[in-house]
Design an enzyme around this catalytic site. Sequence first.
Site, PDB file in Angstrom:
ATOM      1  N   ARG A   7      11.095  -2.015  10.144  1.00 31.42           N
ATOM      2  CA  ARG A   7       9.639  -2.188  11.157  1.00 31.42           C
ATOM      3  C   ARG A   7       9.733  -2.553  12.557  1.00 31.42           C
ATOM      4  O   ARG A   7      10.311  -3.900  12.073  1.00 31.42           O
ATOM      5  CB  ARG A   7       8.219  -2.096  10.179  1.00 31.42           C
ATOM      6  CG  ARG A   7       8.172  -0.672  10.159  1.00 31.42           C
ATOM      7  CD  ARG A   7       7.048  -0.311   9.112  1.00 31.42           C
ATOM      8  NE  ARG A   7       5.899  -0.558  10.022  1.00 31.42           N
ATOM      9  CZ  ARG A   7       5.054  -0.358   8.683  1.00 31.42           C
ATOM     10  NH1 ARG A   7       4.257  -0.091   8.073  1.00 31.42           N
ATOM     11  NH2 ARG A   7       3.640  -0.712   9.281  1.00 31.42           N
ATOM     12  N   ARG A  17      11.551  -6.395   4.412  1.00 36.09           N
ATOM     13  CA  ARG A  17      11.032  -4.154   3.509  1.00 36.09           C
ATOM     14  C   ARG A  17      11.916  -3.261   4.719  1.00 36.09           C
ATOM     15  O   ARG A  17      12.075  -3.836   5.607  1.00 36.09           O
ATOM     16  CB  ARG A  17       9.484  -4.303   4.271  1.00 36.09           C
ATOM     17  CG  ARG A  17       9.158  -2.663   4.129  1.00 36.09           C
ATOM     18  CD  ARG A  17       7.615  -2.646   3.569  1.00 36.09           C
ATOM     19  NE  ARG A  17       6.740  -2.927   4.997  1.00 36.09           N
ATOM     20  CZ  ARG A  17       5.703  -2.932   5.120  1.00 36.09           C
ATOM     21  NH1 ARG A  17       4.911  -2.610   4.461  1.00 36.09           N
ATOM     22  NH2 ARG A  17       4.923  -3.623   6.133  1.00 36.09           N
ATOM     23  N   LYS A  42       1.176  -1.130  -0.011  1.00 34.81           N
ATOM     24  CA  LYS A  42       0.146  -0.364   0.507  1.00 34.81           C
ATOM     25  C   LYS A  42       0.557   1.413   0.018  1.00 34.81           C
ATOM     26  O   LYS A  42       0.625   2.541  -1.209  1.00 34.81           O
ATOM     27  CB  LYS A  42      -1.068  -0.088   1.554  1.00 34.81           C
ATOM     28  CG  LYS A  42      -2.223  -0.846   0.927  1.00 34.81           C
ATOM     29  CD  LYS A  42      -2.930  -0.925   2.283  1.00 34.81           C
ATOM     30  CE  LYS A  42      -2.413  -0.741   3.888  1.00 34.81           C
ATOM     31  NZ  LYS A  42      -1.979  -2.218   4.086  1.00 34.81           N
ATOM     32  N   ARG A  79      -1.015  -9.109  12.506  1.00 35.29           N
ATOM     33  CA  ARG A  79      -1.767  -7.686  12.148  1.00 35.29           C
ATOM     34  C   ARG A  79      -2.937  -8.530  10.938  1.00 35.29           C
ATOM     35  O   ARG A  79      -4.145  -7.901  10.311  1.00 35.29           O
ATOM     36  CB  ARG A  79      -0.809  -6.922  11.059  1.00 35.29           C
ATOM     37  CG  ARG A  79       0.025  -5.779  12.295  1.00 35.29           C
ATOM     38  CD  ARG A  79       1.806  -5.635  11.587  1.00 35.29           C
ATOM     39  NE  ARG A  79       1.424  -4.568  10.823  1.00 35.29           N
ATOM     40  CZ  ARG A  79       2.288  -4.325  10.345  1.00 35.29           C
ATOM     41  NH1 ARG A  79       3.099  -4.780   9.492  1.00 35.29           N
ATOM     42  NH2 ARG A  79       2.354  -3.903   9.102  1.00 35.29           N
ATOM     43  N   ARG A 127     -10.083   1.924   8.776  1.00 33.07           N
ATOM     44  CA  ARG A 127      -8.825   0.659   9.074  1.00 33.07           C
ATOM     45  C   ARG A 127     -10.589  -0.274  10.143  1.00 33.07           C
ATOM     46  O   ARG A 127     -10.420  -1.639  10.105  1.00 33.07           O
ATOM     47  CB  ARG A 127      -8.044  -0.146   9.897  1.00 33.07           C
ATOM     48  CG  ARG A 127      -6.590  -0.240   9.392  1.00 33.07           C
ATOM     49  CD  ARG A 127      -5.269   0.027   9.952  1.00 33.07           C
ATOM     50  NE  ARG A 127      -4.180  -0.780   9.457  1.00 33.07           N
ATOM     51  CZ  ARG A 127      -2.882  -0.252   8.700  1.00 33.07           C
ATOM     52  NH1 ARG A 127      -3.681   0.983   8.528  1.00 33.07           N
ATOM     53  NH2 ARG A 127      -1.910  -0.607   8.777  1.00 33.07           N
TER      54      ARG A 127
END
Length: 225
Positions: A161, A127, A13, A172, A88
């Site tokens: 992260r 990432r 995203k 998540r 969300r």
Amino acid sequence: MCLLLIGPPGAGKGTQAVRLAAHLSIPHISTGDLFREHIDQGTELGQNAHTHTRAGLLVPDEVTIGVIKERLTRPDTERGFLLDGFPRNLAQAHALDDILAYSESRVDAVLDLEIPEDQVVRRIAGRRLCRRNHEHIFHVDYSPPEVDETCDVCGGELYQREDDRERTVRKRLEVYRTETAPVVGHYQAQGLVTTISACGQVQDVLNRSLVALGYGQVDVAGTSG
Ligand code: AMP
């Protein structure tokens, strides 16, 4: 244009949002980035948010809706914006509808990025974000920086992260299934949702998104086709 980008963690995203917003000349607003800025600055809001983000949980609605409400009062949003990571859950979706209705506006389109869960963990594990600007996103395999652990754009240090660790990612994903997936249904009922496959190269996903929004494709050099 008021555009929403929805999708599970690891769907890309953030990467897509930066490019889409630049193409459409509207600001990219990411609640995750807003929280990370607060966390980095050590504000009270950031400390509160951190207890939730580090566990893979949603930050409470009153905090999140307050942050978005404030952001949407800034003048750069007058001609539209792209929301990445908000709403969300259904309460946030209703709050957004109310905020927009107040200024006689509404959500124009929703892109729902879809990716199989087994690909998510692999994507997220690699990432890396730039400490100076969280919009500069790399991946150790798919879009590696030229110099290890250094941002190609600004030379900032790249880091992983805290909530990108596997156990937190699984949490998540669970939160996404139970809380965020119903938001897609909310906008589907209004005929606003286009589902896009988030698999493949960044450029291909961007082109699918632009086509879904009625724009031409963009070649790698960045010109419209
Ligand atoms: P993201 O960068 O969008 O993956 O967001 C990182 C984290 O920030 C999420 O896992 C949540 O803990 C928190 N967060 C971001 N957006 C929201 C939201 N709309 N509501 C609640 N928490 C959020």
